[in-house]
Write a protein that holds these residues in place. Sequence first.
Motif, short mmCIF file in Angstrom:
data_model
loop_
_atom_site.label_atom_id
_atom_site.label_comp_id
_atom_site.label_asym_id
_atom_site.label_seq_id
_atom_site.Cartn_x
_atom_site.Cartn_y
_atom_site.Cartn_z
N SER A 24 -10.39 68.26 70.16
CA SER A 24 -11.63 69.03 70.80
C SER A 24 -11.66 67.77 71.70
O SER A 24 -11.30 66.78 71.49
CB SER A 24 -12.75 68.79 69.57
N LEU A 25 -13.06 68.48 72.30
CA LEU A 25 -13.43 67.42 73.19
C LEU A 25 -14.06 66.01 73.08
O LEU A 25 -14.28 65.39 73.61
CB LEU A 25 -14.47 69.10 74.45
N GLY A 26 -14.91 66.58 71.73
CA GLY A 26 -15.58 65.55 70.82
C GLY A 26 -14.65 65.02 71.24
O GLY A 26 -15.33 63.75 70.71
N ALA A 27 -13.88 64.97 69.63
CA ALA A 27 -12.57 64.23 69.22
C ALA A 27 -12.36 63.57 70.15
O ALA A 27 -12.17 61.74 70.44
CB ALA A 27 -11.39 64.75 68.82
N LEU A 28 -11.80 64.14 71.65
CA LEU A 28 -11.40 63.26 72.92
C LEU A 28 -11.94 62.07 73.07
O LEU A 28 -12.10 61.25 74.26
CB LEU A 28 -10.75 63.91 73.35
N THR A 29 -13.70 62.63 72.90
CA THR A 29 -14.16 62.03 73.86
C THR A 29 -14.72 60.65 72.71
O THR A 29 -14.66 59.32 73.20
CB THR A 29 -15.61 62.60 73.55
N ALA A 30 -14.76 60.74 71.42
CA ALA A 30 -14.47 59.58 70.81
C ALA A 30 -13.65 58.47 71.05
O ALA A 30 -13.09 57.47 70.73
CB ALA A 30 -14.71 59.42 68.95
N TRP A 31 -12.02 59.52 70.97
CA TRP A 31 -10.16 58.30 71.34
C TRP A 31 -10.88 57.69 72.48
O TRP A 31 -10.80 56.63 72.71
CB TRP A 31 -9.67 59.81 71.29
N ARG A 32 -11.39 58.52 73.40
CA ARG A 32 -11.15 58.22 75.29
C ARG A 32 -11.70 56.37 75.08
O ARG A 32 -11.97 55.82 76.20
CB ARG A 32 -11.30 58.77 76.13
N GLY A 33 -13.88 57.17 74.61
CA GLY A 33 -14.47 56.13 74.93
C GLY A 33 -15.25 55.31 73.97
O GLY A 33 -15.93 54.09 73.71
N GLY A 34 -15.18 55.55 72.78
CA GLY A 34 -15.57 55.12 71.27
C GLY A 34 -15.78 53.80 70.69
O GLY A 34 -16.99 52.77 71.26
N VAL A 35 -14.49 52.67 71.38
CA VAL A 35 -13.80 51.87 70.65
C VAL A 35 -14.32 51.12 72.11
O VAL A 35 -14.61 49.37 72.31
CB VAL A 35 -12.67 51.13 71.12
N TYR A 36 -14.35 51.38 73.86
CA TYR A 36 -14.81 50.82 74.35
C TYR A 36 -16.27 50.86 74.60
O TYR A 36 -17.20 49.15 74.95
CB TYR A 36 -14.05 51.26 76.26
N ALA A 37 -16.93 52.02 74.60
CA ALA A 37 -18.61 51.82 74.74
C ALA A 37 -19.27 50.50 73.34
O ALA A 37 -20.09 49.83 73.26
CB ALA A 37 -18.96 52.75 74.32
N ALA A 38 -18.50 50.41 72.25
CA ALA A 38 -18.59 49.48 71.15
C ALA A 38 -18.80 48.10 71.89
O ALA A 38 -19.51 46.85 71.15
CB ALA A 38 -17.80 49.80 69.38
N VAL A 39 -17.58 48.21 72.65
CA VAL A 39 -16.99 46.48 73.27
C VAL A 39 -18.20 46.77 74.51
O VAL A 39 -18.61 45.18 73.54
CB VAL A 39 -15.97 46.44 73.61
N LEU A 40 -18.30 47.28 74.67
CA LEU A 40 -20.00 46.68 75.44
C LEU A 40 -21.23 46.54 75.01
O LEU A 40 -21.67 45.65 75.22
CB LEU A 40 -20.19 48.26 76.91
N ALA A 41 -21.07 47.77 73.95
CA ALA A 41 -22.27 47.05 73.03
C ALA A 41 -22.15 45.80 72.26
O ALA A 41 -23.57 44.79 72.17
CB ALA A 41 -22.58 48.22 71.57
N ALA A 42 -21.58 45.60 71.71
CA ALA A 42 -21.46 43.63 71.23
C ALA A 42 -21.44 42.72 72.40
O ALA A 42 -22.09 42.22 72.31
CB ALA A 42 -19.58 44.00 71.36
N ALA A 43 -20.89 42.89 73.44
CA ALA A 43 -21.35 42.14 75.07
C ALA A 43 -22.62 41.78 74.80
O ALA A 43 -23.21 40.81 74.79
CB ALA A 43 -20.21 42.32 75.86
#
Length: 530
Positions: free
Chosen positions: A75-94
Amino acid sequence: MNNGLAGTGALLRLALRRDRVMMPVWTLVTALMVVSMPGSLGSVYATAAERARAAASMNANSSMRALYGPVFDDSLGALTAWRGGVYAAVLAAAMSLVIVVRHTREEEETGRQELLSAAMVGRRAPLTAALLAALVANACVALLVAAGLAGQGAPGAVALGLAVAATGMFFACTAAIAAQLTESARAAKGITAAALGAAFVLKAAGDAGTGGGRSALTWASPLGWVENVRAFAAERWWVLLLFAAAVTVQAGAAYALAGRRDLGMSFLPSRPGPAEGRLGTAGALAWRLQRGSVLGWSAGFLIAGVVFGGMADGAADLVGDNDRTREIIERMGGQSGSGAQGALTDAFLATMAGMFGMVAALYAVSAVLRLSGEESGGRAEPLLANAVGRLRWAGGHLAVAFGGSALILLLAGLGLALGHGREPGAVIGATLAQLPAVWLIGALAALLYGAVPQYAAAAWGVAGGALALGWVGPALNLPQAVLNLSPFAHLPRLPGAQALDPAPLLVLTALAAALTAAGLGTLRRRDMIA
């Protein structure tokens, strides 16, 4: 109220006021990166069949799994989580580590905390205010992500938003511990950033070896927990309890350490220097102060280059006949031609070279603004009171900033060549071609520091804006006039068939030299911070 927490509210309001620009910008950029993806992914993979084929291709490619993780649904939601979830988490961590260190160890290092502690401020109030400020920022990220993705499915949107925010709080607590252990803000940031890098390496290694996020290495990383929440794919809410437990343990350790040390002290004191000085020039001192940062960035760029270089040959297979994806790569990295695999591979390498350049601009700004830290921390004044002039002092740091940028881009190109297995000349040339734009942004930071030091941090916004335009702009199909606001948009797209035009390189280099000279001139005339 417990005396140890007295003054927490006032310190929190002060922290939010000081971060009234940085915090909203960072949260908006992080959320926008995620929220914009359903639209761009929907234009690339318009049908369910296309998304299913893409998910199967990604899961079959170990390099893509290492970079983004496994795809749990098409689904588009799952692909969004796959593509951006970890990298958004990295930005939030920084973002979180910057907030916590800024309002704890940095306050002590500059002496401001000592002045505040002379009033009714409890021992643990600064740490509490810093963690609450990080909590506010991460809660805003979670709300924006959840609201922006609610149309893809409310449970998945909430799960992804909470996972990103929880990662930010995890590393906020890691930074809180590091701030108690070290005597300098730079060391505290370095320790936390190293922990974040190690978490990404663990996740990448686990995902590359075992599909589906089942590897023990993936579960050993908090970034692996983000993907295992499985937003938009039968959410695993219980994984969020791992974040809660880790945050609780780390926060408890930070509070225990904060109660056992004196203000300004640490559990890992700095090693005393030699009885007699060994640094004969201002440039040698600048290198001594910044060598750890240069070496860390160099190692990271070399390793990342090898990883991305290994993915280059599979770029054509992953894109296939998808015209929209081909158009995005073309706008980011150069002409992909009519479908020849070699041309598309060159476009992919050009895209990676451009991304390395935009990230190198962040290093350049960091290295240039070390001047501001030395001045505000009171370490520049004793040095400049002797025979060292301002231009020599500043010139040493600028030489490290500009020379270090060249070094890390050289190593990035070498890593790309090694990972791809091709002659290094063309690929190294592609990464070094990014230098004029990197130097221009670094020169702007030098000008801001020299002319208006109170606004020098605005250089981060310039570098971040260039990165956002280059990363998200092509996928959002922004007008070329908007993309041209970034200096990187004017560089030749190498390697590839495009002929090297030296004109933009010379113009950008000349502008960088002019801005640097202007920055040094204004620094020479203005008063230094008392």
